[in-house]
Design an enzyme around this catalytic site. Sequence first.
Site, short mmCIF file in Angstrom:
data_model
loop_
_atom_site.label_atom_id
_atom_site.label_comp_id
_atom_site.label_asym_id
_atom_site.label_seq_id
_atom_site.Cartn_x
_atom_site.Cartn_y
_atom_site.Cartn_z
N ASN A 8 -17.20 -39.51 -60.48
CA ASN A 8 -16.07 -38.92 -59.77
C ASN A 8 -15.04 -40.03 -59.57
O ASN A 8 -15.20 -40.87 -58.68
CB ASN A 8 -16.55 -38.36 -58.41
CG ASN A 8 -15.40 -37.94 -57.52
OD1 ASN A 8 -14.24 -37.98 -57.91
ND2 ASN A 8 -15.72 -37.53 -56.30
N LYS A 10 -12.10 -39.87 -58.55
CA LYS A 10 -11.24 -39.63 -57.38
C LYS A 10 -9.76 -39.90 -57.72
O LYS A 10 -9.32 -39.59 -58.81
CB LYS A 10 -11.71 -40.45 -56.19
CG LYS A 10 -13.18 -40.20 -55.86
CD LYS A 10 -13.55 -40.62 -54.48
CE LYS A 10 -15.02 -40.34 -54.23
NZ LYS A 10 -15.40 -40.44 -52.84
N HIS A 96 -15.69 -30.28 -53.17
CA HIS A 96 -15.90 -31.64 -52.68
C HIS A 96 -15.39 -31.76 -51.24
O HIS A 96 -14.36 -31.19 -50.90
CB HIS A 96 -15.19 -32.65 -53.59
CG HIS A 96 -15.63 -34.06 -53.34
ND1 HIS A 96 -15.15 -34.79 -52.27
CD2 HIS A 96 -16.53 -34.85 -53.97
CE1 HIS A 96 -15.74 -35.98 -52.28
NE2 HIS A 96 -16.58 -36.03 -53.30
N GLU A 166 -24.45 -33.29 -51.37
CA GLU A 166 -23.69 -34.49 -51.03
C GLU A 166 -23.39 -34.51 -49.53
O GLU A 166 -22.41 -33.92 -49.07
CB GLU A 166 -22.38 -34.53 -51.83
CG GLU A 166 -21.63 -35.82 -51.65
CD GLU A 166 -20.56 -36.02 -52.71
OE1 GLU A 166 -20.77 -36.87 -53.58
OE2 GLU A 166 -19.54 -35.34 -52.66
C1 PEP Z 1 -18.29 -38.71 -53.99
O1 PEP Z 1 -17.38 -38.80 -53.15
O2 PEP Z 1 -18.41 -37.71 -54.73
C2 PEP Z 1 -19.21 -39.83 -54.13
C3 PEP Z 1 -20.34 -39.61 -54.74
O3 PEP Z 1 -18.79 -41.01 -53.62
P1 PEP Z 1 -19.63 -42.36 -53.44
O4 PEP Z 1 -20.53 -42.53 -54.61
O5 PEP Z 1 -18.58 -43.43 -53.35
O6 PEP Z 1 -20.39 -42.19 -52.18
#
Ligand code: PEP
Length: 254
Positions: A8, A10, A96, A166
């Site tokens: 991801n 972002k 998300h 998540e």
């Molecule tokens: C996310 O925000 O989808 C994510 C997995 O972030 P991180 O790996 O930085 O926690």
Amino acid sequence: MNKIVIGNLKMNLQSIEERERYLKEFSKELIGKKFQNTEIVLCLPFVHLEGFKKWKNKKVIRGALNVFWEDKGSFTGEISPLMLKNFGCQYVVVGHSERRKYAREEDSDVNLKIIAALRNGIKPILCVGENAGQKARGLNIILEQLKNCLSEVSGGKIENIIICYEPVWAISSNNPDHLPTTNEIMSAGLIIKKFLVGKYGVKISEKVKIIYGGSVSVATVKQACVESGMDGALIGRESLTPREFLKIGEIINQ
Ligand code: PEP
């Protein structure tokens, strides 16, 4: 392939030059690496999708970070699933927590996006998970999000969805106390599985990949994704460093 590792990116890669540098480094790090059991997916911001499509690396599957629920027309500023498809995307992240927080997306929006993506042959990566304030009723939050986001999604389509547990409180954390335990991730995985079996039956549910996201790194991947029996990982921060991202991929692939 029975595992999947998704980057991801972002709102990163600020220019064409930065993207090209990133993809070049990614290609270099891929040399000699084999992922027999694992799909490697990178989800990039819209503006990079054209350049990403020109990057002809067969080991990596392309994805996007958002989508609208209509196919075309007067929806200023939106990007349709058909556009994503035409720009080479096979996956899109939906639900998300950062979109829920900053763009005020609700489960009902996520549901429309999932249906539109599936209608156009794009596989949604559905993120579910509780925030810090919801921790005590985390499993109920997951169930509620699944119920709402998967409303009207038929058994014939569900195998094309990746479900990512998540926990919002675990995203981009440097603090080991801000990581769920293996047991907590297993419980979330089980509740997701149970929901799927209840709605779609055992046979179909077996085909749905359930992955974990939230501070996955080389140091945490074993505990978070392997020992917990997850089918892969969604990776934010570490996807910005191709070497680390691919090391995580190799551990999941084993
Ligand atoms: C996310 O925000 O989808 C994510 C997995 O972030 P991180 O790996 O930085 O926690």
